[in-house]
Design a protein around this motif. Structure first.
Motif, PDB file in Angstrom:
ATOM      1  N   ASN A  73       2.416  -2.332 -21.516  1.00 24.41           N
ATOM      2  CA  ASN A  73       2.811  -1.073 -20.869  1.00 24.41           C
ATOM      3  C   ASN A  73       3.175  -0.785 -19.607  1.00 24.41           C
ATOM      4  O   ASN A  73       2.008  -0.690 -18.793  1.00 24.41           O
ATOM      5  CB  ASN A  73       1.979   0.578 -21.589  1.00 24.41           C
ATOM      6  CG  ASN A  73       1.975   0.786 -22.708  1.00 24.41           C
ATOM      7  OD1 ASN A  73       3.096   0.681 -23.698  1.00 24.41           O
ATOM      8  ND2 ASN A  73       0.669   1.365 -23.696  1.00 24.41           N
ATOM      9  N   VAL A  75       3.758  -0.550 -16.428  1.00 25.52           N
ATOM     10  CA  VAL A  75       4.019   0.550 -15.192  1.00 25.52           C
ATOM     11  C   VAL A  75       4.040  -0.212 -13.623  1.00 25.52           C
ATOM     12  O   VAL A  75       4.191  -1.606 -13.306  1.00 25.52           O
ATOM     13  CB  VAL A  75       2.371   1.264 -15.144  1.00 25.52           C
ATOM     14  CG1 VAL A  75       2.307   1.893 -16.517  1.00 25.52           C
ATOM     15  CG2 VAL A  75       1.880   0.317 -14.682  1.00 25.52           C
ATOM     16  N   TYR A  82       6.734  11.061  -8.775  1.00 33.67           N
ATOM     17  CA  TYR A  82       7.402  10.938 -10.108  1.00 33.67           C
ATOM     18  C   TYR A  82       8.746  11.066  -9.780  1.00 33.67           C
ATOM     19  O   TYR A  82       8.406  12.776  -9.402  1.00 33.67           O
ATOM     20  CB  TYR A  82       6.451  11.296 -10.759  1.00 33.67           C
ATOM     21  CG  TYR A  82       7.474  10.725 -12.415  1.00 33.67           C
ATOM     22  CD1 TYR A  82       6.877   9.581 -12.560  1.00 33.67           C
ATOM     23  CD2 TYR A  82       8.240  12.007 -12.907  1.00 33.67           C
ATOM     24  CE1 TYR A  82       7.144   9.229 -14.103  1.00 33.67           C
ATOM     25  CE2 TYR A  82       8.839  10.873 -13.903  1.00 33.67           C
ATOM     26  CZ  TYR A  82       8.129   9.826 -14.652  1.00 33.67           C
ATOM     27  OH  TYR A  82       8.919   8.992 -15.723  1.00 33.67           O
ATOM     28  N   HIS A  88       8.986  -0.437 -12.190  1.00 36.20           N
ATOM     29  CA  HIS A  88       8.219  -0.784 -12.682  1.00 36.20           C
ATOM     30  C   HIS A  88       7.617  -2.079 -13.233  1.00 36.20           C
ATOM     31  O   HIS A  88       8.206  -2.886 -14.067  1.00 36.20           O
ATOM     32  CB  HIS A  88       8.269   0.150 -14.050  1.00 36.20           C
ATOM     33  CG  HIS A  88       7.831   1.789 -14.375  1.00 36.20           C
ATOM     34  ND1 HIS A  88       7.446   2.301 -15.052  1.00 36.20           N
ATOM     35  CD2 HIS A  88       8.111   2.206 -12.755  1.00 36.20           C
ATOM     36  CE1 HIS A  88       7.354   3.601 -14.509  1.00 36.20           C
ATOM     37  NE2 HIS A  88       8.108   3.840 -12.825  1.00 36.20           N
ATOM     38  N   ARG A 230      -1.844  10.040 -13.880  1.00 30.46           N
ATOM     39  CA  ARG A 230      -0.655   9.788 -14.952  1.00 30.46           C
ATOM     40  C   ARG A 230      -0.761   8.333 -15.048  1.00 30.46           C
ATOM     41  O   ARG A 230       0.285   7.949 -15.916  1.00 30.46           O
ATOM     42  CB  ARG A 230       0.306  10.575 -13.715  1.00 30.46           C
ATOM     43  CG  ARG A 230       2.119  10.712 -13.966  1.00 30.46           C
ATOM     44  CD  ARG A 230       3.165  10.152 -13.158  1.00 30.46           C
ATOM     45  NE  ARG A 230       3.228   9.338 -12.136  1.00 30.46           N
ATOM     46  CZ  ARG A 230       2.851   9.371 -11.181  1.00 30.46           C
ATOM     47  NH1 ARG A 230       2.339  10.321 -10.616  1.00 30.46           N
ATOM     48  NH2 ARG A 230       3.157   8.227 -10.023  1.00 30.46           N
ATOM     49  N   GLU A 234      -0.244   6.765 -18.812  1.00 28.99           N
ATOM     50  CA  GLU A 234       1.652   5.977 -19.204  1.00 28.99           C
ATOM     51  C   GLU A 234       0.609   4.112 -19.046  1.00 28.99           C
ATOM     52  O   GLU A 234       1.452   3.908 -20.609  1.00 28.99           O
ATOM     53  CB  GLU A 234       1.856   5.643 -18.207  1.00 28.99           C
ATOM     54  CG  GLU A 234       3.366   5.195 -18.270  1.00 28.99           C
ATOM     55  CD  GLU A 234       4.115   5.556 -17.294  1.00 28.99           C
ATOM     56  OE1 GLU A 234       5.068   4.701 -17.493  1.00 28.99           O
ATOM     57  OE2 GLU A 234       4.347   5.626 -15.825  1.00 28.99           O
ATOM     58  N   ALA A 237      -0.671   4.819 -22.903  1.00 31.16           N
ATOM     59  CA  ALA A 237      -0.884   5.348 -23.992  1.00 31.16           C
ATOM     60  C   ALA A 237      -1.459   6.288 -24.263  1.00 31.16           C
ATOM     61  O   ALA A 237      -2.313   6.537 -25.480  1.00 31.16           O
ATOM     62  CB  ALA A 237       0.221   4.462 -24.547  1.00 31.16           C
TER      63      ALA A 237
END
Length: 768
Positions: A73, A75, A82, A88, A230, A234, A237
């Motif tokens: 994922n 990031v 945010y 990213h 946070r 992310e 997951a």
């Protein structure tokens, strides 16, 4: 003011001085697995094959992580609000490694020796790719550093990884070229600033364990616990409610701990093994594999009429973000937005350029955050313009600089990634800062130079600076105050004390609002489960943003105490007042002590817990200002420069804790002096950092500055808590320019690339 504007000692000072357990490694579970990271020996390569079988067989090894068995994922590790303005472009582990020190694999074992032995058993086959080590050759280079299709931006920032561009931005007010063509005097110069290491005494440290509820508990030396929660959620997951982040004491951050470094790996190991785990960076890893300051190149043109009225400024910037794009846009923006408004009486201004990827250590947040780089270029150019005009550089600044009640179009146009916020400067004594600094430094007697002995000359130079106080409409802080029996309070804040003393200052603000002694305030900070939301410690936001939230909360708690006191005294709410010890009727006929009222509330009479919570986000970002003067002595035979005196006069509004404010300014000055004269990340031809330890990377000590003179001018910022503005970053901004200007005044040698070394000065003298 009874509790603020007082030099109350830091509330954690005695415990830290006594060596009480306070830091991440002190409170991490004692039976933690030790994580070690296998890092890339190549600046740019693709992992063709990685074999971990032998490492996994080693007794004591609990877990080996590679890109093959971790979530994919993408990031950004930048701990920012945010949606994030940084691209990213980072996976936990990837099949591509993009700088020497990039993560290849992680081993978790029973102890450090086993983990290190296991790392040696991991076999990796690389496909070597052509690296980009020169940031001036990065844009459009045939080597593309980020090929991954998942890479994306959340802001329209000119992100173009196919051309190695992490961010691009352009703005202008007026027709700069036309105005410059009509100016009687124009200077055009190029300036370079270098990559600089943070060198916090505590290295990056993180630990994690799984609690009885199956939640990941992260303990981290982070500046941004809520952003960590946070971003880890992310990347892994995970539902965000499955993660808790606690920030203990921090042994220095300076922006380097605003981003995430070990939190992904400790969390994954804890989840995979069910055992606690910790990762402590070595000093070499901090240098090679965390963050550094963004290297930059500025092309500047400034035009003025013959009377010294500055008419146009043109600033073109190229910034080096290294292998990943953390803060690529925002540092770039601040280099203009926190410098160009200093000279607001111009007809035209232009700012723009690119931030590019290279195969070097990633750049990230660092105290001063673009402003110090931009200040070096702009304030050096102002002196060059003054020289061309035949004008005293201080007079040129006073004639053109911003003042109270004024504004700049830059405020509205440029923010940190988005449009800015229009504002009028409501508190500014920059003119006094400059004039008082002239007096304290002896400017009139010392400018421009004075020969003190054969071959040695002294010179004095000046610079001015501004910063900000949080990011308007983005940064938010909140606070909870709880009244306890016997009449003391808990202050719960998400704000992050990184050694600055913010817990102490916020306790003082709460005490001032309540009218009680600071000793009655017990502070809890930086626990994402227990404390309210706060953006974290960056952007000079804590005193202004979190402080305003605390003040509002304290005033609300005072109202609640008066409400309950009125009920107990059988009076109307508006007929009683709380003086910090007693709730009294205004006519003085009835009273009850806070101690008695709180005890009754919780034990015997109309029981009710009193808790207040308020929040604050800024709608403006009032700048602190500084006038600075550096005196140097230069040896013409060797080029050696000694810094004899540094004078700084600061307008940061009300100094809520003068001693802590002074320490902040002096610490910032010393780091700025380090950037000016000592520090530089040096790489070999393969992209290997060669000064990756404290034996080779030179930082200044207190002995390298013969004298500091720091003075505060008291102003009152109407939007700040008890008149305060920020003070954390302003100190670092001026030294590079002020010292460069002093050296020029002493020698006639203009150094335009940092750091200013004896070799550069001597070569300049020989050419001259």
């Amino acid at each position: 003011m009874k509790e603020v504007n007082k030099s109350i000692p830091k509330i954690d000072g005695i415990g830290l001085a006594q060596g009480k357990p306070a830091y991440t490694d002190d409170i991490a579970p004692q039976n933690s697995l030790i994580i070690k990271v296998l890092r890339s020996p190549h600046a740019f390569a693709k992992i063709k094959d990685i074999n971990t079988v032998e490492a996994e067989k080693l007794p004591g090894v609990e877990c080996v992580l590679t890109y093959k068995n971790v979530p994919r994922n993408i990031v950004t590790r930048a701990g920012q609000g945010y949606p994030e303005p940084s691209p990213h472009d980072k996976f936990i582990l990837d099949e591509y490694v993009r700088y020497i020190g990039d993560e290849v694999a992680a081993v978790a074992a029973a102890d450090e020796k086993i983990a290190e032995k296991a790392m040696k058993l991991i076999k990796v086959e690389y496909e070597i790719l052509e690296p980009i080590l020169d940031f001036e050759k990065a844009a459009g280079n045939q080597s593309i550093i980020h090929l991954e299709p998942e890479a994306h931006e959340m802001f329209p920032i000119g992100f173009n990884p196919s051309k190695n561009i992490a961010a691009e931005y352009h703005m202008h007010v007026g027709d700069v070229d036309e105005v410059l063509s009509k100016c009687e005097h124009v200077i055009r110069s190029t300036y370079y600033t270098q990559a600089q290491a943070h060198v916090a005494m505590e290295t990056h440290t993180a630990a994690a364990y799984i609690d009885l509820h199956g939640r990941v508990n992260i303990i981290s030396s982070t500046q941004t616990p809520f952003h960590v929660r946070r971003i880890v959620a992310e990347a892994l997951a995970l539902p965000i409610e499955k993660i808790r982040v606690v920030k203990p004491r921090i042994g220095g951050g300076y922006g380097g701990k605003q981003g995430l470094h070990g939190e992904f790996l400790v969390s994954l190991v804890a989840l995979r093994t069910g055992k606690p785990a910790k990762l402590i960076y070595t000093r070499n890893e901090v240098f090679e594999a965390s963050y550094c300051r963004h290297e930059m190149r500025f092309n500047i043109a400034i035009g003025a009429d013959k009377e010294g009225n500055i008419r146009a400024i043109d600033m073109d910037l190229l910034s080096n973000t290294g292998a990943y794009g953390e803060h690529a846009l925002t540092v770039f923006m601040v280099s203009g937005s926190k410098t160009l408004p200093l000279y607001n009486k111009i007809d035209a201004v232009r700012f723009g350029g690119k931030t590019v990827y290279t195969n070097l250590t990633p750049a990230g947040a660092y105290r001063g955050y673009g402003a110090i780089q931009g200040n070096f270029a702009l304030e050096s150019a102002i002196d060059e313009l003054a020289d061309k005009l035949g004008m005293n550089p201080v007079d040129l600044r006073i004639k053109n600089m911003i003042g109270q009640g004024e504004t700049s179009p830059i405020f509205k146009i440029m923010g940190e990634g988005t449009e800015g916020t229009d504002m009028t400067i409501e508190s500014c004594k920059l003119d006094y800062c400059v004039k008082r600094g002239m007096e304290l430094s002896g400017w009139k007697e010392k400018f421009p130079r004075k020969e003190v002995s054969k071959g040695k000359v002294r010179g004095i130079g000046s610079a001015i600076a501004m910063q900000g106080s949080g990011i308007p409409y983005i940064d938010m802080g909140s606070a909870i105050i709880k009244l306890n029996d016997q009449g003391f309070f808990n202050l719960l804040v998400g704000a992050t004390d990184i050694g600055t003393g913010s817990d102490t200052v916020l306790a003082q603000i709460a005490a001032e609002a309540l009218g009680v002694p600071t000793s009655k305030i017990v502070v809890y900070s930086s626990d994402t489960d227990l404390t309210p939301f706060d953006c974290g410690a960056y952007a000079s936001s804590t005193t202004y943003i979190s402080g305003n939230a605390v003040r509002k909360t304290g005033l609300r708690m005072k109202e609640m105490i008066e409400e309950q006191g009125a009920r107990r005294l059988d009076a109307l709410k508006y007929d009683v007042v709380f003086d910090g010890e007693y709730i009294k009727t205004k006519d003085g006929t009835k009273s009850i002590s806070l101690k008695d009222l709180s005890t009754e509330l919780y034990y015997s009479n109309g029981q009710k817990q009193l808790v207040a919570c308020e929040s604050y986000y800024g709608k403006v970002s009032p700048p602190p200002f500084m006038g600075a003067f550096a005196e140097v002595e230069v040896d013409f035979e060797t080029g050696k420069v000694d810094l004899l005196d540094y004078t700084a006069v600061v307008d940061c509004g009300t100094t809520l804790n003068p001693n802590l404010a002074r320490i902040q300014v002096e610490g910032g000055l010393l780091q700025g002096i380090g950037m000016a004269m000592f520090e530089q990340a040096e790489y070999n031809e393969k992209g290997k950092l060669i000064n990756n330890n404290l034996m080779k990377y030179k930082i200044p000590t207190r002995k390298d500055v013969k004298n500091f003179t720091v003075e505060f001018v008291e102003t009152y910022e109407p939007s700040g808590p008890y008149g305060a503005k920020s003070v954390g970053e302003i100190g670092i901004d001026t030294p590079p320019a002020a010292i460069a200007n002093a050296i020029y005044n002493a020698t006639g040698v203009r150094i335009r690339d940092l750091p200013i070394t004896a070799e550069k000065v001597l070569m300049g003298l020989k050419k001259k």
